[in-house]
Design an enzyme around this catalytic site. Structure first.
Site, PDB file in Angstrom:
ATOM      1  N   TYR A   1       0.819  -1.214   0.000  1.00  0.00           N
ATOM      2  CA  TYR A   1       0.000   0.000   0.000  1.00  0.00           C
ATOM      3  C   TYR A   1       0.853   1.265   0.000  1.00  0.00           C
ATOM      4  O   TYR A   1       0.540   2.257  -0.653  1.00  0.00           O
ATOM      5  CB  TYR A   1      -0.864   0.053   1.264  1.00  0.00           C
ATOM      6  CG  TYR A   1      -2.030  -0.904   1.312  1.00  0.00           C
ATOM      7  CD1 TYR A   1      -3.089  -0.795   0.406  1.00  0.00           C
ATOM      8  CD2 TYR A   1      -2.106  -1.885   2.291  1.00  0.00           C
ATOM      9  CE1 TYR A   1      -4.176  -1.641   0.471  1.00  0.00           C
ATOM     10  CE2 TYR A   1      -3.203  -2.742   2.363  1.00  0.00           C
ATOM     11  CZ  TYR A   1      -4.230  -2.611   1.452  1.00  0.00           C
ATOM     12  OH  TYR A   1      -5.306  -3.453   1.533  1.00  0.00           O
TER      13      TYR A   1
ATOM     14  N   SER B   1      -1.830  -6.033  -6.551  1.00  0.00           N
ATOM     15  CA  SER B   1      -1.932  -5.079  -5.465  1.00  0.00           C
ATOM     16  C   SER B   1      -2.612  -5.742  -4.281  1.00  0.00           C
ATOM     17  O   SER B   1      -3.201  -6.825  -4.404  1.00  0.00           O
ATOM     18  CB  SER B   1      -2.730  -3.840  -5.900  1.00  0.00           C
ATOM     19  OG  SER B   1      -4.052  -4.213  -6.236  1.00  0.00           O
ATOM     20  N   ASP B   2      -2.566  -5.108  -3.132  1.00  0.00           N
ATOM     21  CA  ASP B   2      -3.267  -5.605  -1.960  1.00  0.00           C
ATOM     22  C   ASP B   2      -4.755  -5.313  -2.134  1.00  0.00           C
ATOM     23  O   ASP B   2      -5.149  -4.504  -2.980  1.00  0.00           O
ATOM     24  CB  ASP B   2      -2.726  -4.924  -0.707  1.00  0.00           C
ATOM     25  CG  ASP B   2      -2.832  -5.796   0.536  1.00  0.00           C
ATOM     26  OD1 ASP B   2      -3.737  -6.668   0.547  1.00  0.00           O
ATOM     27  OD2 ASP B   2      -2.050  -5.611   1.465  1.00  0.00           O
ATOM     28  N   CYS B   3      -5.589  -5.961  -1.343  1.00  0.00           N
ATOM     29  CA  CYS B   3      -7.025  -5.707  -1.440  1.00  0.00           C
ATOM     30  C   CYS B   3      -7.341  -4.374  -0.754  1.00  0.00           C
ATOM     31  O   CYS B   3      -6.601  -3.924   0.127  1.00  0.00           O
ATOM     32  CB  CYS B   3      -7.824  -6.826  -0.804  1.00  0.00           C
ATOM     33  SG  CYS B   3      -7.414  -7.158   0.908  1.00  0.00           S
TER      34      CYS B   3
END
Length: 303
Positions: free
Chosen positions: A269, A300-302
């Site tokens: 992030y 990417s991260d959630c």
């Protein structure tokens, strides 16, 4: 192959982990023939069977390139969003090639999933839960790490094939960030504070989890790249890190992940020295791909 200027994603691996395992013929295993017939097998359906992406004599890259070319623009855009990974049971997916939605799952020390339906005479058929990463790191045992990775990968494949819970073929594990401060709050997820130990853990775990066969047991994801160890305000945090600290401390474990041919790397992030990690060309293109030879998928991260 076309390459994104930001994420460095090649045309054939943009959806490789999403598409290829579902096109692949699953290797034999005691549980792997207990499946939901046709659920994940577009090539068993008449409307897709004769298409090039179902031709097993072609290479994986060729099959995936053909499958990608058949997706609509809307399907491709949807695949870049978190909504593309909400589970096989929900609407969406890729009707153009008969594939369900991508589903990623958690498996830091065992599958994050429910239990299988018990058979007569059985009390429970639940996924194995191993000690957390900080405990596993303290064993200093590569053989054990690989064995645990193999157990998780095997159970992940079984759960996916049996369509139990929200289990896909990509798992967000291992976490190879390093403990800088116990107040981080996620120190239990990682092997420890040492770059060498964490890199060795990652390489062994990935080897076990993904296997060495033509088709992976399950795909591992090394996270979070890079310099990630702040939870509060993580969506806007900017980590100011010296070049030496990055090279000697934060990056070695991720290099080991790339060298172990991990299926996926998750960008973090946070920003690093003013540049968001998920839009950092040096991280994604120069380091991961050009310098370390990574050829997997960057996620990417959630949200």
């Amino acid at each position: 192959m076309a390459r994104s200027s930001i994420l460095g994603i090649t045309s054939t691996n943009l959806l490789l982990v999403m598409v290829c395992p579902l096109l692949a013929q699953v290797p034999p295993h005691p549980y792997w023939n207990v499946t939901c017939p046709g659920c994940y097998a577009p090539c068993d359906k008449p409307q897709f069977a004769s298409l090039p992406f179902c031709n097993e004599s072609m290479t994986a890259d060729e099959r995936v390139a053909d499958a990608l070319a058949r997706l609509t623009l809307g399907e491709k855009v949807a695949a870049t969003m978190a909504s593309a990974s909400q589970g096989f049971a929900e609407p969406g997916g890729f009707p153009s090639i008969g594939l369900p939605q991508l589903m990623e799952s958690e498996a830091l020390h065992g599958l994050l999933a429910g239990c299988m339906p018990a058979q007569p005479g059985e009390k429970v058929r639940c996924p194995t839960s191993f000690p957390a990463g900080i405990g596993l790191g303290a064993t200093f045992n590569r053989t054990l790490w690989q064995a645990i990775g193999e157990a998780i990968g095997t159970e992940g494949r079984v759960y996916h094939n049996m369509k139990i819970g929200k289990t896909g073929l990509i798992y967000w594990t291992p976490d190879v960030n390093l403990v800088r401060d116990p107040r981080w709050g996620r120190a239990q997820e990682v092997p420890g504070e040492d770059p060498f130990l964490t890199g060795e853990y990652a390489a062994a775990f990935i080897s076990g989890m993904q296997g060495k066969e033509a088709y992976q047991l399950a795909g591992a994801t090394c996270k979070h790249f890079s310099a990630y160890d702040v939870e509060a305000g993580r969506h806007s945090f900017n980590a100011n890190v010296s070049r030496r600290d990055l090279v000697e401390f934060h990056w070695p474990a991720f290099q080991k992940c790339a060298e172990a041919q991990v299926a996926s790397v998750m960008c973090s992030y946070n920003a690093v020295n003013g540049v968001p990690s998920c839009a950092n060309g040096e991280f994604q293109n120069h380091l991961l791909r050009s310098s370390w030879g990574f050829d997997g998928v960057i996620v990417s991260d959630c949200a």
